[in-house]
Structure formats: structure tokens, C-alpha cells
Design a protein around this motif. Structure first.
Motif, PDB file in Angstrom:
ATOM      1  N   ASP A  87       0.839  -1.208   0.000  1.00 16.77           N
ATOM      2  CA  ASP A  87       0.000   0.000   0.000  1.00 16.77           C
ATOM      3  C   ASP A  87       0.870   1.253   0.000  1.00 16.77           C
ATOM      4  O   ASP A  87       0.552   2.247  -0.669  1.00 16.77           O
ATOM      5  CB  ASP A  87      -0.923   0.007   1.216  1.00 16.77           C
ATOM      6  N   TYR A 118      -2.804  -8.520  -5.631  1.00 13.89           N
ATOM      7  CA  TYR A 118      -3.079  -7.439  -4.684  1.00 13.89           C
ATOM      8  C   TYR A 118      -2.834  -6.080  -5.345  1.00 13.89           C
ATOM      9  O   TYR A 118      -3.650  -5.149  -5.217  1.00 13.89           O
ATOM     10  CB  TYR A 118      -2.186  -7.595  -3.457  1.00 13.89           C
ATOM     11  N   GLU A 121      -5.462  -5.141  -8.182  1.00 12.86           N
ATOM     12  CA  GLU A 121      -6.769  -4.717  -7.671  1.00 12.86           C
ATOM     13  C   GLU A 121      -6.761  -3.279  -7.158  1.00 12.86           C
ATOM     14  O   GLU A 121      -7.819  -2.685  -6.975  1.00 12.86           O
ATOM     15  CB  GLU A 121      -7.210  -5.647  -6.543  1.00 12.86           C
ATOM     16  N   ARG A 122      -5.551  -2.720  -6.957  1.00 10.33           N
ATOM     17  CA  ARG A 122      -5.464  -1.424  -6.280  1.00 10.33           C
ATOM     18  C   ARG A 122      -4.767  -0.342  -7.106  1.00 10.33           C
ATOM     19  O   ARG A 122      -4.457   0.715  -6.575  1.00 10.33           O
ATOM     20  CB  ARG A 122      -4.735  -1.601  -4.938  1.00 10.33           C
ATOM     21  N   THR A 123      -4.546  -0.617  -8.375  1.00 12.21           N
ATOM     22  CA  THR A 123      -3.924   0.399  -9.221  1.00 12.21           C
ATOM     23  C   THR A 123      -4.693   0.548 -10.518  1.00 12.21           C
ATOM     24  O   THR A 123      -5.383  -0.378 -10.966  1.00 12.21           O
ATOM     25  CB  THR A 123      -2.451   0.046  -9.520  1.00 12.21           C
TER      26      THR A 123
END
Length: 473
Positions: A87, A118, A121-123
Motif C-alpha cells: 500500500d 493485490y 486490484e489497487r492500481t
């Protein structure tokens, strides 16, 4: 340090490996494990996310493009990333990278496809699976995990096997970053019109780096090929030395940094500073532009003088994106220390006649605070102050005889003994001469009055344009 091994019988019999290239090297050590892993791959589920184009990401817009890597360990550095927090990395990379690479090799780099999923899914950026790919099962697993592209290494594979895996990757929807590390590999990639080619500056057989490799091989490719310089980029000076290459894959130097934001800002764009900030709008423009340092002036006679309360609020808003400097002119060291502690600034910048004694006192009062000493250049003799002051400070700032006036000194008169890597250039830097200032090759530029609409009031539009020029340089 990873030791070379002979290939195991199972590895020697594995289809399509370039045995001559990897036998008795550290690549063989890695591949001996990889051939065991391939047989155990299980594809879990189907892909439900659309593919993002790596080629488009690396060719859209002007200036340099960066593939920034999530990497926690390596055979040469060991577990170099003490805080492998994805993160934290993504918060930085999302606004600085064109794409993100994720190390997925498990044994020697301690990566995984779970990390890739991971990240994906977050960028909003394309994600590359970076692994030692030797089998179609790895391609399918990467696609299912969410990869948009994969790394295929010509040093590992026979030519026909490379082309076979390349076609299978494309059939799955994956783009390919084709890695080369020799002139023969580069010519092969060129003759087969591979769209994206990464030149690895590290010789993976002996783990040595030579940045000259990318400089030598890049001219073999035409403008239609996107050339990426991989490995060994450790500083902004390294980037500048690679011109005209404008795409880079950077891993350990950033993902292992204690302060990834500061490391990214200084490495990717330079140690650039916006000084004399008096509004939150100017602060936001500097943060958006990835300024390394924001400067707050506490000299009472300056039209840019601010309160400790304002500076402290700015520092809180800027953290962790940007560091802060408290600027003083011939102030008492005890007062400086109190202001720095209260405002939470990372740097002290001394802009008066402060000499070695004052600097020594500040070192004792503020042992964890970096010191920038400005030297006003009125005539060539003033450069001699550099010899005395540079060893005592973290950075030297060369400025005009009238700081804040918008006037510069003769930059071409700067003597060769000045260490550009520890020096900022200042004095009358604006939109009109910023490119010239950047071309001088200093650690960074310090910008102030020429980005103002009136004395003490930064123009956010001018600030944004200045940092756009820096990114495009």
C-alpha cells in the motif's frame, strides 16, 4: 550472494531452455528451482479484469516513462526492503509510474502472484509479471492473477521457444516486455519487430551491472520500438546519462527506500525545491509536481515570510509526499532550532552570512536535521566559499547576489570544483530558462520569485508548468 550451479538433469531436459547461455551460472541456480515449480502450478479461477496496454502507457505523453517495481529481496542485496508494504509503494507509484512491475519469483526474490493480484486490484496502471518464465503454465497463471504483461527473457530461452511463448502470451491477451542483454539478442528482437524491448544492464550470469549496455544497444532499434532500460538505475544522474532513452524499469533503489516518496522524487525528477510558499494552493501545485522540498521563509524582511503555524500545517499536508525546509537569514541558532522543531521541517536553509561556527552549533541543536547553505554569488571570488562550507553541509545552494529578486548570476562561470551532485542551482529560474538550468546537471533547481504573480504570491499555474517542464526534460 547467489552461487552458480550446473543445471540439473531435469532442467537440461526441459523444453526450450538456452542451455549454453545459462549452464554453470546463477541463472542455472534459479532455473533448477523453476523447473520444479512449473510442474506444481495450478490455475485458480478465470480472469475477470480487462487488459491494460503497457505499450500505450509507455508511449503516451512527453518526457520519461517509469516502470516502478514492487520487490522485497534479491540475490545480490538479500532482504533489502525492511518494510515491504504494498500500500505504501502503491501510494507513491500510482502518481509517478506509467506501469508497475511485480517480482513473482518465490525462492530468490521472495515474490508471488498473490502480490501481483493485490497490486492489480489497487492500481489503475498496467501491471507486469516479472518472473523467469519458461512455460505456458506460467503465462496462464500470470493472466489469471491479473497481469497485463509478462517479462520474457531471451537469455533463458532458445529462439524458437521464445517465439512460441511470445505468441502464446499474446493469444492470452498479455503484452510482452522482451528482455535482452547482448547484441545478438537485441538484433533478434529488432528483426522480429518486438514492440517493447527491455535492455538489462545487469549480466544475470554473474550479476554485474554496466549501464553502458543500454546506451550501446538502444540505437539498434527504430522509433517504433519502445526501449526500456532495466536495472542499475540508482540516481537522477544515472537517468540523465541514459539520454535519449526515456523509459526505465526501477526496482531496488525505490522499493527498498525508507522514504519511497523522497527517493522517487529525487531519482525520477531531481532534488527540486519550490521556495517561498505562502499559500496552500502553491503547496498543492508543488506536491502535484513531485517537488522534493518545499521551502518556508522565516526571514521577517522577506515578502514571503510565513508563520510557524502556517508552515506546520503545510508540512502536515505535504507529508509524506514532500519534505520541507525552513529558511533563515542570519538568525540566532537557538531561534532556528525552536522554529524547526515546532514546524516539523526536515531541512534548515541558511541564507545569510552564516559560517562554520553557526553551522556547528546547529548540528548540535538539530542533529537529525539536514542543512542547506546558500552562497550568494556576486563575483567569481564568492565561489571560494564553497570549498569551506560544502564539507560542513548536506547541500549547497548557489544563488544570485539578490535572492528573491528574480535575477540570476552567471551560471556558466561555476567552477569545476563544485560538486554538482550535492549542489542546487538558484537565482532567477523561471519558465523561460528552466530547461537551460536543468541542462547544467546539478542535483536540482530551487525556484522562487519568477513563479509568482506578485511579490510573495506564487502562481499555481506557473508552478505546475515549471514542474511539467522538469518532467519533460
Amino acid at each position: 550472494m547467489l552461487k552458480p550451479q550446473p543445471l540439473t538433469p531435469k532442467a537440461r531436459s526441459f523444453m526450450g531452455l538456452n542451455l549454453k547461455s545459462i549452464e554453470d551460472t546463477v541463472l542455472a541456480t534459479i532455473i533448477n528451482k523453476k523447473v520444479e515449480d512449473v510442474g506444481a502450478i495450478k490455475i485458480s479461477g478465470e480472469r475477470h479484469t480487462p487488459f491494460r496496454s503497457l505499450k500505450k502507457a509507455l508511449t503516451t505523453g512527453r518526457g520519461r516513462h517509469f516502470i516502478l517495481e514492487c520487490k522485497k529481496s534479491s540475490p545480490t542485496l538479500g532482504d533489502f526492503c525492511r518494510d515491504f508494504n504494498l500500500d505504501r509503494l502503491l501510494a507513491c507509484y500510482e502518481t509517478r509510474a506509467s506501469a508497475i512491475s511485480v517480482l513473482c519469483e518465490e525462492h530468490f526474490f521472495k515474490g508471488s502472484l498473490e502480490y501481483l493480484s493485490y497490486v492489480r486490484e489497487r492500481t489503475s496502471l498496467p501491471v507486469i509479471c516479472k518472473d523467469f518464465i519458461i512455460d505456458e503454465a506460467q503465462l496462464k497463471a500470470a493472466a489469471a492473477a491479473g497481469a497485463d504483461a509478462v517479462l520474457l527473457m531471451l537469455s533463458l530461452l532458445e529462439r524458437d521457444r521464445f517465439l512460441d511463448l511470445y505468441k502464446k502470451a499474446r493469444a492470452l491477451g498479455l503484452e510482452v516486455l522482451c528482455e535482452v542483454d547482448s547484441i545478438d539478442d537485441a538484433v533478434f528482437a529488432r528483426d522480429h519487430h518486438i514492440p517493447i524491448v527491455g535492455i538489462n544492464n545487469r549480466n544475470l550470469r554473474v550479476l554485474k551491472i554496466d549501464l553502458q549496455k543500454a546506451r550501446d544497444l538502444a540505437p539498434l532499434f527504430n522509433a517504433e520500438t519502445t526501449v526500456v532500460s532495466e536495472s542499475g538505475i540508482c540516481s537522477h544522474e544515472d537517468l540523465l546519462s541514459m539520454n535519449p532513452i526515456n523509459a526505465f524499469l526501477i526496482g531496488s533503489a525505490l522499493s527498498g527506500a525508507d522514504d519511497v516518496f523522497y527517493a522517487s522524487n529525487t531519482m525520477l525528477y531531481g532534488l527540486n525545491k519550490l521556495c517561498g510558499i505562502t499559500s496552500f494552493e502553491a503547496l498543492e501545485a508543488a506536491i502535484e509536481g513531485h517537488a522534493a522540498i518545499c521551502g518556508f521563509i522565516f526571514a521577517k524582511k522577506s515578502p514571503r515570510c510565513v508563520s510557524v503555524e502556517f508552515a506546520k500545517e503545510c508540512v502536515k499536508r505535504a507529508h509524506p509526499q514532500c519534505r520541507a525546509a525552513a529558511v533563515f537569514v542570519n538568525e540566532d541558532p537557538q531561534v532556528i532550532a525552536e522554529v524547526v522543531r515546532e514546524s516539523l521541517c526536515d531541512y534548515v536553509q541558511l541564507h545569510g552570512n552564516e559560517g562554520p561556527e553557526i553551522i556547528a552549533r546547529l548540528r548540535k541543536l538539530l542533529p537529525d536535521t539536514r542543512i542547506i547553505k546558500a552562497i550568494s554569488i556576486k563575483d567569481p571570488a564568492d565561489f571560494e566559499k564553497y570549498r569551506e562550507l560544502a564539507p560542513l553541509c548536506d547541500l549547497i545552494l548557489l544563488d544570485s547576489k539578490s535572492p528573491g529578486s528574480g535575477k540570476s548570476f552567471d551560471w556558466d562561470a561555476i567552477p569545476s570544483f563544485v560538486d554538482k551532485g550535492r549542489t542546487l542551482i538558484s537565482g532567477g529560474i523561471g519558465i523561460d530558462n528552466l530547461n537551460y538550468a536543468l541542462g547544467l546537471g546539478f542535483a536540482g533547481v530551487d525556484m522562487n520569485s519568477k513563479l509568482e504573480s506578485s511579490a510573495g504570491v506564487k502562481d499555481p499555474a506557473l508552478v505546475r508548468r515549471a514542474f511539467e517542464i522538469i518532467k519533460e526534460f
